[in-house]
Structure formats: C-alpha cells, structure tokens
Design a protein around this motif. Structure first.
Motif: not given
Length: 339
Positions: A291-297
C-alpha cells in the motif's frame, strides 16, 4: 491682602520641582520661618478688624493648598525616581513564578532522544486524517471494529475524514513519499471515542516507530526494544514478548517490562505478576508495504507503538490519567525538579 492671597493660590498650579533640591527650595519659599505664609501671618495684625475673619480663613486655606501641592510634588518626584531606577515597564510583573514543562512533554522528549541515538528521525503528520491513511493502507478490513463510531471520531459532514486513532497514519504517509531505508519515530496526539476515567481518556499521546530496509528481522526489533527499555527504565530492566494481533504487523507481539516499582517481585501496580505491558510491535505486514509502494519481496521492516501516558505513569507513578489534562498547578509544580 485678599488679592495677594488669591494670586499666590492661583499660582500654585504652575509650581513644579524637577528634583529634591528644587522641592526643598519651594518648601523654604512658602512655609519656612522666613517664608511667604509666615510673612502673611505677621501682616495679619495690620488687617482691619472687620476683615480679620475672612482674611484668616483665606490664609488657612492657602496654607492647606501649599502643603497639598508640596506633597503632590514629593509623590511625583519619588515615583519618577523609582521608575527610572528600579522598574523596567516592558517586563512582566515581578516576581514571576517559574513553571515547568509538562510531564508528558518530559517523557516524550526523553523517548525521542533515546531513539535518536539509535538512528531514528522524527516524522509528524496531521491529526485530522482520511480513512486511507488511518485504516485502509494499514490493512484494516472494511468491517474492522476500530472503524466503528464507538471507537473513532468521524467528521459528520465528511464520513471519510476522522480524528486519527493512532500515529501509524504518519508511517503510511512516510512510506508513500520515501523509499527504504526508512527509520522514523512518529510522536503525536491521537483520539478515541472512549469514556473518560482514571484509566482512559478520549485523547492521549503515542510514539510509533518504523524501520524498513533489506534483511530486517524480528531479532533486530527485539534488540532495539531491549536497548530502549534499559535506556529509559534502567540497565536491570528485562523484557518479554507475547504473541498478539494487529492488522498492520505479522507476526505481532506485545512487550512487557519487568516492573520498575517492585523490581519484578510483584506488587499492586503490576498486579503481582512482576510485569507491565508498555507497547505493541511486530513485523510490517506485506500488504502494508504494498500500500505504501514498497516491494515486500525486496524489503522487510518492523513497527512498534507505545502510549506516552503509560510510560509517564511508570516513571512518575501517576494514578489518574485525567491529571495530565486538567492543568492543576499543584500537580504540574511537582515536575519542576525533573525539568
């Protein structure tokens, strides 16, 4: 003689004295043994009998007028000297009692200093927020109880606008504007629709922390929180983490510290358990990162949140939360030494 007395009395209004010497000269001129009044009294014997009564009255009136004028000049002169020598009219009334910083401010600033030494910067955001930053971006389901009117203050004309219930909304805004590494703490006032009592209030203060980078683990979170607890409560402080649930972290935990009042032995404050809960924490949920535009991978992170009033109660043993917002000087004066 009556005309002379009248002229002298009328001239008194224009008599002035700029200093003590001039005032003394006026006294000598009017009321000394060789002064004007004594001269008039000496000439009183020459006044015809039919005028003596009126002349006597006028002389006594002149004597009173001269004494009043001299006293007025003396008062004015003393007042002028005092103002010029001792009083700065631009200052506040003196003596001015000194106040102190509020206990909430003292504890908040101490917490922020600890996290600043650990590399965290301060981020702030609006208290009046939208639903996205307070709930949706933080993985709150549409039917989550926190959205209920009994827990959240909504703006009646704009149902999407609320008074923030936590400072996690600031973390959401930071993630939107900044790519990792992110290491911030977010202090501020929050609002919840609760009944005011000794243990709860409709507004209080939080400090939430967020760290996002590559390879961030739960072990990093635990070590930061242990360091924080020992910096704030003493080197002998112990912590324990208990599994919990928060929509925006997974896994989630609540952190207790060993009671700093009884040293972990058990007392009324810690309900004889030896432990006191001070904050919630956990690893940032991948949905929140997305949601914050950060890649969780690529990135991971942890978050934590604590109530400033709760910490203040532990440090100063304040039994009633309402004291923090009642502005009772007798209560606030106790924290002068702390400041």
């Amino acid at each position: 003689m009556l005309e002379e007395i009248r002229r002298v009395r009328e001239s008194l209004a224009s008599v002035v004295a700029a200093n003590e010497q001039e005032l003394e000269a006026l006294r000598i001129k009017y009321i000394s043994r060789k002064g004007l009044l004594n001269d008039l009294m000496a000439r009183f014997r020459e006044v015809p009998a039919e005028q003596k009564r009126e002349v006597g009255i006028r002389i006594n009136e002149l004597k009173t007028a001269v004494q009043e004028r001299l006293e007025t000049l003396r008062t004015q002169l003393a007042s002028t000297e005092t103002v010029s020598a001792d009083i700065d009219l631009t200052r506040t009334p003196y003596p001015q009692p000194l106040g102190s910083r509020h206990p909430i401010t003292l504890v908040r600033d101490e917490i922020l200093r600890i996290f600043a030494r650990l590399g965290f910067s301060v981020a702030e955001g609006p208290e009046v927020e939208d639903d996205w930053h307070v709930f949706s971006s933080l993985n709150f389901a549409p039917d989550h109880p926190a959205r209920d009117m009994q827990d959240t203050f909504f703006v009646e004309q704009q149902p999407d606008i609320v008074l923030r219930t936590h400072t996690s909304s600031v973390q959401s805004r930071v993630m939107e504007k900044q790519q990792p590494p992110i290491r911030v703490v977010c202090p501020g006032r929050v609002y919840r629709n609760e009944a005011i009592s000794a243990r709860a209030h409709c507004f209080f203060h939080q400090i939430e922390g967020l760290y996002i980078d590559k390879g961030v683990s739960f072990t990093d979170l635990k070590q930061v929180l242990l360091t924080f607890a020992r910096e704030l409560f003493g080197e002998d402080t112990k912590i324990r983490l208990r599994p919990s649930y928060f929509p925006f972290t997974e896994p989630s935990a609540e952190m207790d510290i060993s009671c700093n009042i009884c040293g972990g032995k058990g007392c009324g404050f810690c309900k004889h358990t030896g432990w006191v809960e001070i904050l919630g924490c956990g690893m940032v949920d991948p949905n929140v990162l997305k949601a914050g535009g950060i890649d969780p991978d690529v990135y991971s992170g942890y978050a934590f949140g604590l109530g400033v009033e709760r910490i203040t109660n532990l440090k100063y043993q304040v039994s009633d939360l309402r004291l923090f917002s009642e502005n009772d000087v007798r209560f606030l004066d106790q924290f002068v030494a702390a400041h």
